[in-house]
Design a protein around this motif. Structure first.
Motif, PDB file in Angstrom:
ATOM      1  N   ARG A  80       0.792  -1.238   0.000  1.00  0.00           N
ATOM      2  CA  ARG A  80       0.000   0.000   0.000  1.00  0.00           C
ATOM      3  C   ARG A  80       0.817   1.278   0.000  1.00  0.00           C
ATOM      4  N   SER A  81       2.097   1.214   0.283  1.00  0.00           N
ATOM      5  CA  SER A  81       2.916   2.408   0.451  1.00  0.00           C
ATOM      6  C   SER A  81       3.000   3.236  -0.833  1.00  0.00           C
ATOM      7  N   ARG A  82       2.778   4.543  -0.688  1.00  0.00           N
ATOM      8  CA  ARG A  82       2.837   5.485  -1.818  1.00  0.00           C
ATOM      9  C   ARG A  82       3.626   6.713  -1.406  1.00  0.00           C
ATOM     10  N   ILE A  83       4.241   7.342  -2.390  1.00  0.00           N
ATOM     11  CA  ILE A  83       4.964   8.591  -2.146  1.00  0.00           C
ATOM     12  C   ILE A  83       4.268   9.682  -2.944  1.00  0.00           C
ATOM     13  N   ARG A  84       4.253  10.883  -2.380  1.00  0.00           N
ATOM     14  CA  ARG A  84       3.555  12.009  -3.007  1.00  0.00           C
ATOM     15  C   ARG A  84       4.407  13.264  -2.882  1.00  0.00           C
ATOM     16  N   LEU A  85       4.461  14.013  -3.967  1.00  0.00           N
ATOM     17  CA  LEU A  85       5.141  15.312  -3.985  1.00  0.00           C
ATOM     18  C   LEU A  85       4.149  16.331  -4.494  1.00  0.00           C
ATOM     19  N   ASP A  86       3.882  17.344  -3.679  1.00  0.00           N
ATOM     20  CA  ASP A  86       2.993  18.422  -4.107  1.00  0.00           C
ATOM     21  C   ASP A  86       3.652  19.759  -3.796  1.00  0.00           C
ATOM     22  N   ALA A  87       2.913  20.831  -3.900  1.00  0.00           N
ATOM     23  CA  ALA A  87       3.467  22.166  -3.692  1.00  0.00           C
ATOM     24  C   ALA A  87       3.844  22.426  -2.241  1.00  0.00           C
ATOM     25  N   GLU A  88       3.383  21.603  -1.329  1.00  0.00           N
ATOM     26  CA  GLU A  88       3.622  21.825   0.095  1.00  0.00           C
ATOM     27  C   GLU A  88       4.679  20.914   0.705  1.00  0.00           C
ATOM     28  N   GLN A  92       5.113  10.242   2.394  1.00  0.00           N
ATOM     29  CA  GLN A  92       5.029   8.818   2.071  1.00  0.00           C
ATOM     30  C   GLN A  92       4.185   8.112   3.115  1.00  0.00           C
ATOM     31  N   THR A  93       3.272   7.286   2.626  1.00  0.00           N
ATOM     32  CA  THR A  93       2.507   6.439   3.542  1.00  0.00           C
ATOM     33  C   THR A  93       3.312   5.172   3.751  1.00  0.00           C
ATOM     34  N   TRP A  94       3.247   4.649   4.925  1.00  0.00           N
ATOM     35  CA  TRP A  94       4.008   3.460   5.305  1.00  0.00           C
ATOM     36  C   TRP A  94       3.358   2.967   6.583  1.00  0.00           C
ATOM     37  N   MET A  95       4.051   2.242   7.436  1.00  0.00           N
ATOM     38  CA  MET A  95       3.461   1.857   8.714  1.00  0.00           C
ATOM     39  C   MET A  95       3.139   3.121   9.510  1.00  0.00           C
ATOM     40  N   TRP A  96       3.919   4.142   9.277  1.00  0.00           N
ATOM     41  CA  TRP A  96       3.672   5.468   9.813  1.00  0.00           C
ATOM     42  C   TRP A  96       3.846   6.431   8.658  1.00  0.00           C
ATOM     43  N   ARG A  97       3.343   7.620   8.795  1.00  0.00           N
ATOM     44  CA  ARG A  97       3.414   8.609   7.726  1.00  0.00           C
ATOM     45  C   ARG A  97       4.706   9.402   7.848  1.00  0.00           C
ATOM     46  N   THR A 132      17.645  17.307  10.821  1.00  0.00           N
ATOM     47  CA  THR A 132      17.045  15.979  10.896  1.00  0.00           C
ATOM     48  C   THR A 132      16.790  15.474   9.475  1.00  0.00           C
ATOM     49  N   PHE A 133      16.760  14.155   9.320  1.00  0.00           N
ATOM     50  CA  PHE A 133      16.607  13.602   7.983  1.00  0.00           C
ATOM     51  C   PHE A 133      15.520  12.541   7.946  1.00  0.00           C
ATOM     52  N   VAL A 134      15.040  12.291   6.738  1.00  0.00           N
ATOM     53  CA  VAL A 134      14.027  11.279   6.490  1.00  0.00           C
ATOM     54  C   VAL A 134      14.403  10.569   5.193  1.00  0.00           C
ATOM     55  N   PHE A 135      14.241   9.258   5.165  1.00  0.00           N
ATOM     56  CA  PHE A 135      14.395   8.489   3.935  1.00  0.00           C
ATOM     57  C   PHE A 135      13.016   8.217   3.371  1.00  0.00           C
ATOM     58  N   PHE A 136      12.878   8.462   2.075  1.00  0.00           N
ATOM     59  CA  PHE A 136      11.658   8.124   1.356  1.00  0.00           C
ATOM     60  C   PHE A 136      12.019   7.080   0.306  1.00  0.00           C
ATOM     61  N   TYR A 137      11.106   6.183  -0.002  1.00  0.00           N
ATOM     62  CA  TYR A 137      11.298   5.203  -1.067  1.00  0.00           C
ATOM     63  C   TYR A 137      10.471   5.634  -2.260  1.00  0.00           C
ATOM     64  N   CYS A 138      11.009   5.438  -3.461  1.00  0.00           N
ATOM     65  CA  CYS A 138      10.294   5.865  -4.658  1.00  0.00           C
ATOM     66  C   CYS A 138      10.601   4.927  -5.819  1.00  0.00           C
ATOM     67  N   ALA A 139       9.565   4.300  -6.368  1.00  0.00           N
ATOM     68  CA  ALA A 139       9.736   3.398  -7.499  1.00  0.00           C
ATOM     69  C   ALA A 139       9.127   3.970  -8.779  1.00  0.00           C
ATOM     70  N   ASP A 140       8.757   5.241  -8.773  1.00  0.00           N
ATOM     71  CA  ASP A 140       8.115   5.874  -9.921  1.00  0.00           C
ATOM     72  C   ASP A 140       9.131   6.754 -10.665  1.00  0.00           C
TER      73      ASP A 140
END
Length: 161
Positions: A80-88, A92-97, A132-140
């Motif tokens: 179900r995990s998805r990544i989103r990039l918008d103007a804001e 990424q949805t995951w076990m936690w957002r 602080t940092f965050v890792f996002f996964y992206c397959a698109d």
């Protein structure tokens, strides 16, 4: 008396030369091959567990069932995990957002394993102004190109005096 907040007002300009996409971009965080592999491992492990000869009503059975349930929970979130990039923000949805507002992004780097991107999803390392940092996964692919453009814009800002 202070003016009321207007939620419809456009967001303030970003502190670096990047124009976010006009429409939000969204895509899967993990590729189809990885998702299939996760479900296959879960299914094979489930069949193997069922074929084991032990009492399910014992503590041992409870631990095995709990371990398999945790793996199923992870496989479900991979699916179900998805990544989103918008103007804001990047989100990424995951076990936690996971979420990082674009106005706070200080650095972006894309980590890929060339030739294995169908199996190992590229990771986007994002660091904010506070460090602080965050890792996002992206397959698109379209999102990866947009993240590369964002990274380039942040690099241009770093080179300015």
């Amino acid at each position: 008396m202070p003016a009321p907040l207007n939620d419809d007002a456009p967001s303030p300009a970003l502190p670096y030369p990047y124009t976010p996409p006009a429409t939000p971009l969204s895509g899967p965080a993990f590729g189809a091959v990885f998702k299939l592999l996760a479900w296959t491992i879960l299914l094979v492990l489930g069949v193997w567990i069922v074929r084991l000869d032990f009492q399910w009503s014992t503590r041992q059975g409870a631990w095995v069932a709990a371990a398999w349930a945790m793996l199923a929970f992870i496989a479900w979130h991979i699916q179900r995990s998805r990544i989103r990039l918008d103007a804001e923000a990047i989100e990424q949805t995951w076990m936690w957002r996971r979420r990082m507002p674009l106005r706070e992004v200080a650095f972006i780097k894309i980590f890929r394993v060339r030739g294995l991107e169908h199996l190992i999803a590229p990771r986007i390392y994002a660091r904010n102004l506070g460090g602080t940092f965050v890792f996002f996964y992206c397959a698109d692919r379209a999102l990866l190109q947009e993240f590369a453009r964002l990274s380039q814009a942040l690099g241009q800002r770093a080179q300015q005096p």
